[in-house]
Write a protein that holds these residues in place. Structure first.
Motif, PDB file in Angstrom:
ATOM      1  N   HIS A  20     -64.091  11.784 -26.815  1.00 18.16           N
ATOM      2  CA  HIS A  20     -62.679  11.650 -26.478  1.00 18.16           C
ATOM      3  C   HIS A  20     -62.490  11.524 -24.968  1.00 18.16           C
ATOM      4  O   HIS A  20     -61.670  10.719 -24.508  1.00 18.16           O
ATOM      5  N   ARG A  21     -63.232  12.304 -24.193  1.00 27.65           N
ATOM      6  CA  ARG A  21     -63.075  12.253 -22.740  1.00 27.65           C
ATOM      7  C   ARG A  21     -63.468  10.887 -22.186  1.00 27.65           C
ATOM      8  O   ARG A  21     -62.821  10.380 -21.265  1.00 27.65           O
ATOM      9  N   ILE A  22     -64.528  10.309 -22.728  1.00 24.73           N
ATOM     10  CA  ILE A  22     -64.933   8.982 -22.282  1.00 24.73           C
ATOM     11  C   ILE A  22     -63.873   7.952 -22.662  1.00 24.73           C
ATOM     12  O   ILE A  22     -63.494   7.086 -21.855  1.00 24.73           O
ATOM     13  N   GLU A  23     -63.373   8.035 -23.884  1.00 24.23           N
ATOM     14  CA  GLU A  23     -62.332   7.123 -24.330  1.00 24.23           C
ATOM     15  C   GLU A  23     -61.089   7.255 -23.454  1.00 24.23           C
ATOM     16  O   GLU A  23     -60.495   6.253 -23.021  1.00 24.23           O
ATOM     17  N   ALA A  24     -60.703   8.490 -23.170  1.00 24.38           N
ATOM     18  CA  ALA A  24     -59.536   8.725 -22.319  1.00 24.38           C
ATOM     19  C   ALA A  24     -59.789   8.206 -20.908  1.00 24.38           C
ATOM     20  O   ALA A  24     -58.869   7.708 -20.244  1.00 24.38           O
ATOM     21  N   LYS A  28     -57.553   5.565 -18.869  1.00 24.18           N
ATOM     22  CA  LYS A  28     -56.976   5.941 -17.585  1.00 24.18           C
ATOM     23  C   LYS A  28     -57.453   5.037 -16.448  1.00 24.18           C
ATOM     24  O   LYS A  28     -56.919   5.078 -15.346  1.00 24.18           O
ATOM     25  N   GLY A  29     -58.463   4.227 -16.726  1.00 22.07           N
ATOM     26  CA  GLY A  29     -58.959   3.303 -15.710  1.00 22.07           C
ATOM     27  C   GLY A  29     -59.996   3.893 -14.785  1.00 22.07           C
ATOM     28  O   GLY A  29     -60.256   3.343 -13.713  1.00 22.07           O
ATOM     29  N   ILE A  30     -60.640   4.991 -15.197  1.00 18.93           N
ATOM     30  CA  ILE A  30     -61.676   5.585 -14.345  1.00 18.93           C
ATOM     31  C   ILE A  30     -63.083   5.341 -14.885  1.00 18.93           C
ATOM     32  O   ILE A  30     -64.051   5.425 -14.141  1.00 18.93           O
ATOM     33  N   THR A  31     -63.178   5.025 -16.169  1.00 14.56           N
ATOM     34  CA  THR A  31     -64.471   4.762 -16.788  1.00 14.56           C
ATOM     35  C   THR A  31     -64.516   3.312 -17.248  1.00 14.56           C
ATOM     36  O   THR A  31     -63.542   2.817 -17.817  1.00 14.56           O
ATOM     37  N   SER A  32     -65.636   2.646 -17.011  1.00 18.01           N
ATOM     38  CA  SER A  32     -65.769   1.261 -17.461  1.00 18.01           C
ATOM     39  C   SER A  32     -66.106   1.231 -18.944  1.00 18.01           C
ATOM     40  O   SER A  32     -66.597   2.207 -19.513  1.00 18.01           O
ATOM     41  N   LYS A  33     -65.880   0.091 -19.581  1.00 18.12           N
ATOM     42  CA  LYS A  33     -66.223  -0.037 -20.999  1.00 18.12           C
ATOM     43  C   LYS A  33     -67.721   0.095 -21.210  1.00 18.12           C
ATOM     44  O   LYS A  33     -68.175   0.573 -22.255  1.00 18.12           O
TER      45      LYS A  33
END
Length: 254
Positions: A20-24, A28-33
């Motif tokens: 969930h944290r990675i998805e969030a 939020k624009g802080i983690t790349s796909k």
């Protein structure tokens, strides 16, 4: 379902929270796909390790704490996955050892760096580096070679969790002491590191912080002894053995 809605008695609670944290983080624009793929790979290795902190990983965390407490200019490198998974924990570690935080990204945009810096501040950070980009790591042609001159470029010890192997090698060539958190003991990054911690980031970072707090009053000689006695090759071998000798007999179903 949000993180707070995941029932704590679910057999895969920790894994679901992590996902969930990675998805969030992506939303939020802080983690790349691409970070979603990296997270899945790491989770697979954690499963093979029994989703536990091995004694060898705990020894590595203690050596990491001692190394950071002895450092003159320690820096913790933060990428999108680290920011999404353990922002408060990473800030707490920086506070415990007097380290700077610096955002460093492979898929770099100025906006994403600002978002991550803001996210870290929301979780207690006072200053976050990575916005100046006035330094470099020689030998890297991609964005991860761009760093702050008064941050990673000037650091003597760098914590590089979830690190790219080529940047780990480049930092080693600069003479940096590297502490790497990685769940794959066969990856280039932990094999390059002075202190490889083969553990889940969510366990490893608070563990290093706890050791740092425990060692806060230790003498420099004691800290040096802890670092000198740590055997990086033995730690990697122990993690590999745990993976090869593990059993699915008692594993929880997905």
């Amino acid at each position: 379902m949000t993180e707070t809605e995941i029932p704590e008695d679910h057999p895969r609670y920790a894994s679901l929270v992590t996902r969930h944290r990675i998805e969030a983080g992506v939303e939020k624009g802080i983690t790349s796909k691409q970070g979603l793929i990296a997270q899945g790979r790491g989770e697979a290795f954690d499963y093979l390790l029994g989703e536990r902190t091995l004694p060898s990983a705990d020894d590595a965390a203690r050596a990491a704490a001692a190394t950071l407490l002895l450092a003159d200019r320690p820096v913790i490198s933060v990428n999108g996955n680290v920011a999404a998974l353990a922002p408060a924990e990473t800030v707490a570690l920086a506070d415990a050892v007097g380290a700077d935080l610096e955002v460093n990204l492979f898929n770099h945009t100025d906006e994403r760096v600002r978002r991550i810096a803001d996210h870290l501040r929301e979780h207690g950070a006072e200053e976050v580096k990575g916005l100046a980009g006035d330094g470099e790591i020689p030998g890297l042609d991609h964005a991860r070679g761009v760093v702050d001159a008064d941050g990673i470029e000037a650091a003597d010890v760098v914590v590089v969790p979830l690190e790219d192997g080529d940047r780990a090698a480049a930092l080693d060539a600069m003479g940096k002491t590297e502490i790497v958190v990685d769940l794959n003991p066969g990856s280039r990054s932990p094999r390059t590191a002075d202190v490889p911690i083969v553990d889940n980031l969510l366990r490893a970072v608070p563990n290093v912080t706890a050791h740092a707090e425990d060692l806060a009053d230790a003498t420099p000689a004691e800290l040096e002894r802890i670092g000198d006695e740590f055997d990086a090759d033995a730690a990697l071998d122990a993690a590999e053995a745990a993976i090869r000798e593990g059993s699915f007999a008692d594993a929880d179903p997905e």
